[in-house]
Design an enzyme around this catalytic site. Structure first.
Site, PDB file in Angstrom:
ATOM      1  N   LYS A 167       2.823  -0.826  -3.026  1.00  0.00           N
ATOM      2  CA  LYS A 167       3.647  -1.711  -2.203  1.00  0.00           C
ATOM      3  C   LYS A 167       4.761  -2.557  -2.961  1.00  0.00           C
ATOM      4  CE  LYS A 167       4.037  -2.302   2.445  1.00  0.00           C
ATOM      5  NZ  LYS A 167       3.528  -0.931   3.018  1.00  0.00           N
ATOM      6  N   THR A 211      -0.972   1.558   1.718  1.00  0.00           N
ATOM      7  CA  THR A 211      -0.115   1.136   1.131  1.00  0.00           C
ATOM      8  C   THR A 211       0.239  -0.641   2.135  1.00  0.00           C
ATOM      9  OG1 THR A 211       2.842   1.549   2.299  1.00  0.00           O
ATOM     10  CG2 THR A 211       1.436   2.575   0.096  1.00  0.00           C
TER      11      THR A 211
END
Length: 317
Positions: free
Chosen positions: A9, A69
């Protein structure tokens, strides 16, 4: 060849108020920086996770072991409240270790952050100006950046690599820089310059001998980006540099001299020197007129270790 296999992320914006203040910073002659209140402690974080267990998600579409994520984002935000330290590097290491402790099928974490700078603002207080403890200004100047790689080694979790950086420093010196004596052939159109204004964009990175210093938990151990910035512009001010290459070398020597806890300093610099329009203004003894340079720009990349500082052939600074 080792397979590239990671996911993660980016653009995780974290803002923490009233983190532990940064204290115990080594005092150096080039900088007035002595610490940071950390009333506002913000950064933009990027995390990537690795592990052989994730191969089935790529190969077979099996998400059994995939940590979303979005969950990674929430993980980082949640643990920002648990961090008891005072440095960006320490926070990144703290979160990376928590990832590996929480998810045993992850083998390594590569995490980086760009600190979000907020400037203190002076306000009138009892007849003088003091920094406001409540109001801050979002800064568009240079940023402190850090990256930490943490991985499993047997039963232990170790730091595999780290780098602290100052990103986006822009410095202009109106006089006292030159560039001459370079190769001249049929491709050369650049005139020699014996006293030019020099405008540089500069990224500076540094590594610690012991990551304990990066955590800010030892006296005189932490190297603040503000101090590296101050060394850079002090050397730029003091030295009559014959090239950008020589300038960054001298800055590196000064950084290594001031901070014995560092083992490496690295540079990426861009030459953004202005184009001269008027070399002489009749009404001014020294004034000139310049404009922005054309888009192609030169760059320099260079790294230094303590061997550069300890070379007996170098003139001491």
């Amino acid at each position: 060849m080792k397979r590239t296999m990671r996911y993660g992320k980016d653009d995780v914006w974290v803002y923490r108020t009233y983190a532990a203040p940064l204290t115990g910073v080594r005092s150096i002659p080039e900088s007035a920086f002595t610490g940071r209140s950390n009333i506002l402690f913000g950064m933009k974080v990027k995390v990537a996770v690795e592990g052989d267990a994730f191969l089935t998600s790529f190969k077979d579409g099996d998400n059994t072991l995939v940590v979303a994520t979005d969950s990674m984002k929430n993980f980082i935000l949640k643990h920002a409240g648990d961090y008891e330290g005072s440095t960006q590097e320490g926070f990144l290491e703290f979160v990376a270790r928590r990832f590996l402790e929480t998810y045993p099928h992850m083998s390594a974490i590569d995490i980086s952050g760009e600190q979000i700078p907020f400037d203190e603002l002076p306000v009138p207080t009892k007849g003088r100006f003091e920094p406001s403890p409540l109001v801050f200004r979002y800064s568009l100047n240079e940023q402190s950046v850090a990256s930490v790689e943490v991985k499993r080694s047997g039963e232990e979790i170790i730091i595999a690599d780290h780098l602290s950086s100052l990103k986006g420093l822009k410095l202009l010196k109106v006089r006292g820089s030159s560039f001459f004596g370079f190769v001249k052939d049929e491709y050369t159109t650049l005139p020699e310059s014996y006293d030019r204004p020099l405008f540089i964009f500069l990224n500076i990175g540094w590594r610690y001998n012991d990551f304990e210093g990066a955590r800010g938990s030892t006296k005189d151990g932490y190297v603040a980006a503000e101090q590296v910035r101050d060394i850079a512009y002090t050397v730029f001010h003091e030295e009559n540099s014959p090239s950008i290459q020589n300038l960054i070398y001298r800055i590196g020597l000064r950084i290594l001299k001031r901070f014995p806890q560092l083992v490496e300093v690295r540079f990426e610099s861009n030459n953004r020197t202005w184009e001269t329009i008027l070399d002489d203004i009749p009404a001014s003894q020294e004034g000139k007129v310049f404009t922005e340079p054309r888009p192609p720009f030169g760059f320099q990349c260079f790294s230094m270790t303590r061997e550069d500082l300890e070379n007996p052939g170098e003139t001491p600074i």
